[in-house]
Design a protein around this motif. Structure first.
Motif, PDB file in Angstrom:
ATOM      1  N   ALA A   1      31.248  34.598  41.662  1.00  0.00           N
ATOM      2  CA  ALA A   1      31.905  34.563  40.349  1.00  0.00           C
ATOM      3  C   ALA A   1      32.554  35.906  40.031  1.00  0.00           C
ATOM      4  N   ALA A   2      31.875  37.003  40.404  1.00  0.00           N
ATOM      5  CA  ALA A   2      32.435  38.333  40.108  1.00  0.00           C
ATOM      6  C   ALA A   2      33.742  38.543  40.862  1.00  0.00           C
ATOM      7  N   ARG A   3      33.765  38.136  42.123  1.00  0.00           N
ATOM      8  CA  ARG A   3      35.004  38.286  42.894  1.00  0.00           C
ATOM      9  C   ARG A   3      36.107  37.398  42.340  1.00  0.00           C
ATOM     10  N   ALA A   4      35.743  36.219  41.885  1.00  0.00           N
ATOM     11  CA  ALA A   4      36.746  35.323  41.303  1.00  0.00           C
ATOM     12  C   ALA A   4      37.391  35.966  40.079  1.00  0.00           C
ATOM     13  N   ARG A   5      36.591  36.665  39.275  1.00  0.00           N
ATOM     14  CA  ARG A   5      37.151  37.340  38.092  1.00  0.00           C
ATOM     15  C   ARG A   5      38.097  38.459  38.505  1.00  0.00           C
ATOM     16  N   ARG A   6      37.689  39.261  39.495  1.00  0.00           N
ATOM     17  CA  ARG A   6      38.564  40.350  39.943  1.00  0.00           C
ATOM     18  C   ARG A   6      39.829  39.808  40.579  1.00  0.00           C
ATOM     19  N   SER A   7      39.698  38.737  41.348  1.00  0.00           N
ATOM     20  CA  SER A   7      40.875  38.104  41.940  1.00  0.00           C
ATOM     21  C   SER A   7      41.798  37.572  40.853  1.00  0.00           C
ATOM     22  N   GLY A   8      41.214  37.054  39.774  1.00  0.00           N
ATOM     23  CA  GLY A   8      42.015  36.551  38.670  1.00  0.00           C
ATOM     24  C   GLY A   8      42.850  37.645  38.020  1.00  0.00           C
ATOM     25  N   LEU A   9      42.296  38.872  37.959  1.00  0.00           N
ATOM     26  CA  LEU A   9      43.049  39.992  37.391  1.00  0.00           C
ATOM     27  C   LEU A   9      44.271  40.316  38.248  1.00  0.00           C
ATOM     28  N   VAL A  10      44.087  40.300  39.575  1.00  0.00           N
ATOM     29  CA  VAL A  10      45.210  40.574  40.474  1.00  0.00           C
ATOM     30  C   VAL A  10      46.241  39.456  40.381  1.00  0.00           C
TER      31      VAL A  10
END
Length: 452
Positions: free
Chosen positions: A223-232
């Protein structure tokens, strides 16, 4: 067995920054996978630590994963070690490595080095002093490069001296290694190695053995990576919004900012070919602080290429390096068939010995274009599961970019699906670990027999 492997340039946990590249990703996942094989009881990944690193954290040994540790070799340098500085530290590195190899409380059986440089030669000397077996991955590069770069009437004496020194180092490592493996990619590479290292032929069947194909770790979402990917993705969205189009083509390129990776040539080829008018370019790599002189020079050359084309500048997104799991999450998001973009991956390197980032993009489901030179053609078949490009100049690279951009969506999906199936069935870090464990066992058993 207790196995050691080395990565002396860059930071194991920060790929894409400074000298840190795909090798860190490879050795991190490979070390974890080796520790889970039946034949290997532990893995030590050997790195270097400069003075500021040691002042921030003086520990020389730390656990990375179950059965996998990282050993830091102290280097008396005010900054992370650079390639042109390793020679002056060679003897100190050999001394430190010898002391640490023999004092960690568990005998090391075999050490695997991969680069023909002074750092590998220092560790090879430490292995000799400490009684370790030695495996060396040889490539034809130092010798072949002399032929390619200096076949002129007036060669550059400084560059020639540097390349001849690399030839010298490679020859010494071949002499000292208990087993020499060639870079993966088929029998042609082995034949070429025998041409450049004729003394390998005298070893007969033990002369040079093909290395297993490089592999990537299983993808694990979070989930944390999904959030960071969403920012990019949000930044890419904003770039696309400024240039409205129906599902715009996004060209993604990931790698450390370095002349061999040729991001500056990529930007120039993207503009000169006219691809900037029908695609967005996203380049991921380099540190956020831009203190590395090589990275600064690369950024300056990219800015120079953009100076004459404001339209291209507005369609380019340059992002600092991302953690490898975040890159893989981003690639998956871009490759989603129901996504907002028609994304493709481009590797503009002069060559890749194998191309771990290329494999990861293929595994994510992106259509990939990679260089003709090096190991990429071992698994990427032009027109079938990807596109091969001549990356020797802006004109030829631009022609490859045009091919990549112009592939129709249905065909792009079919090619990407074939690439994805190939990588998932063949190129895993677990398979690579099992194959290398076989080589390490052979070296260890041979040394034990000789000791009787």
């Amino acid at each position: 067995m207790f196995v050691a492997q080395s990565m002396l340039m860059g930071d194991l946990d920060r790929p894409g920054e400074g000298a840190s590249g795909g090798l860190g990703v490879l050795l991190g996942s490979l070390g974890d996978a080796l520790a889970r094989t039946d034949r290997v009881g532990g893995v030590l990944t050997v790195v270097t630590a400069c003075v500021p690193d040691l002042e921030a954290d003086p520990a020389l040994l730390r656990r990375r994963d179950r059965g996998h540790w990282v050993l830091r070799i102290p280097v008396d340098s005010p900054h992370p070690l650079r390639a042109d500085e390793v020679g002056r530290h060679r003897e100190a590195m050999a001394w430190w490595a010898t002391q640490l190899f023999t004092s960690i409380g568990r005998p090391i059986d075999v050490l695997h080095v991969r680069y023909a440089d002074d750092g590998s030669l220092a560790l090879a000397e430490a292995a000799r002093r400490a009684g370790l077996g030695l495996v060396f991955t040889a490539t034809p590069d130092p010798h072949r490069q002399v032929t390619e770069r200096h076949d002129t009437a007036a060669p550059d004496p400084v560059a020639l001296r540097q390349d001849l020194h690399r030839v010298f180092v490679a020859d010494r490592l071949v002499e000292r290694a208990d087993r020499v493996v060639g870079i993966a990619g088929g029998g042609r590479g082995t034949a070429e190695l025998l041409r450049y290292f004729p003394r390998l032929a005298a070893r007969g069947r033990e002369g040079v053995l093909s290395a297993p194909p490089e592999g990537i770790a299983p993808y694990r979402p979070s989930a944390a990576r999904a959030r960071r990917s969403g920012l990019v993705l949000g930044r890419i969205d904003a770039l696309a919004a400024a240039h409205p189009a129906d599902r715009p083509v996004v060209l993604l390129s990931v790698g450390r900012l370095h002349p061999v990776k040729q991001q500056d040539l990529l930007v120039r080829a993207w503009i000169e070919s006219g691809c900037h008018r029908e695609s967005l370019l996203v380049v991921v790599g380099g540190s956020a602080t831009a203190t590395d002189p090589v990275e600064r020079a690369m950024r300056a050359r990219m800015d120079e290429a953009l100076a004459s084309c404001d339209e291209a500048r507005e369609r380019l997104l340059l992002l600092p390096a991302l953690p490898n799991p975040d890159v893989r999450m981003l690639e998956r998001s871009l490759a989603a068939p129901t996504g907002r973009f028609r994304a493709r991956y481009v590797c503009p390197s002069a060559k890749e010995e194998f191309g771990l980032a290329v494999l990861e993009a293929m595994e994510a489901g992106l259509l990939v274009a990679g260089p003709l030179r090096g190991g990429v053609p071992a698994y990427l078949v032009d027109g079938d599961n990807g596109i091969l490009m001549d990356t020797g100049g802006a004109g030829s690279l631009g022609a490859g970019l045009r091919r990549l951009v112009q592939v129709e969506d249905d065909r792009a999906r079919a090619m990407a699906a074939r690439a994805q199936r190939l990588v998932r069935s063949t190129y895993s870090s677990t398979a690579m670990a099992r194959a290398l464990a076989h080589h390490y066992t052979a070296v260890t058993e041979r040394k034990r027999r000789n000791a009787l």
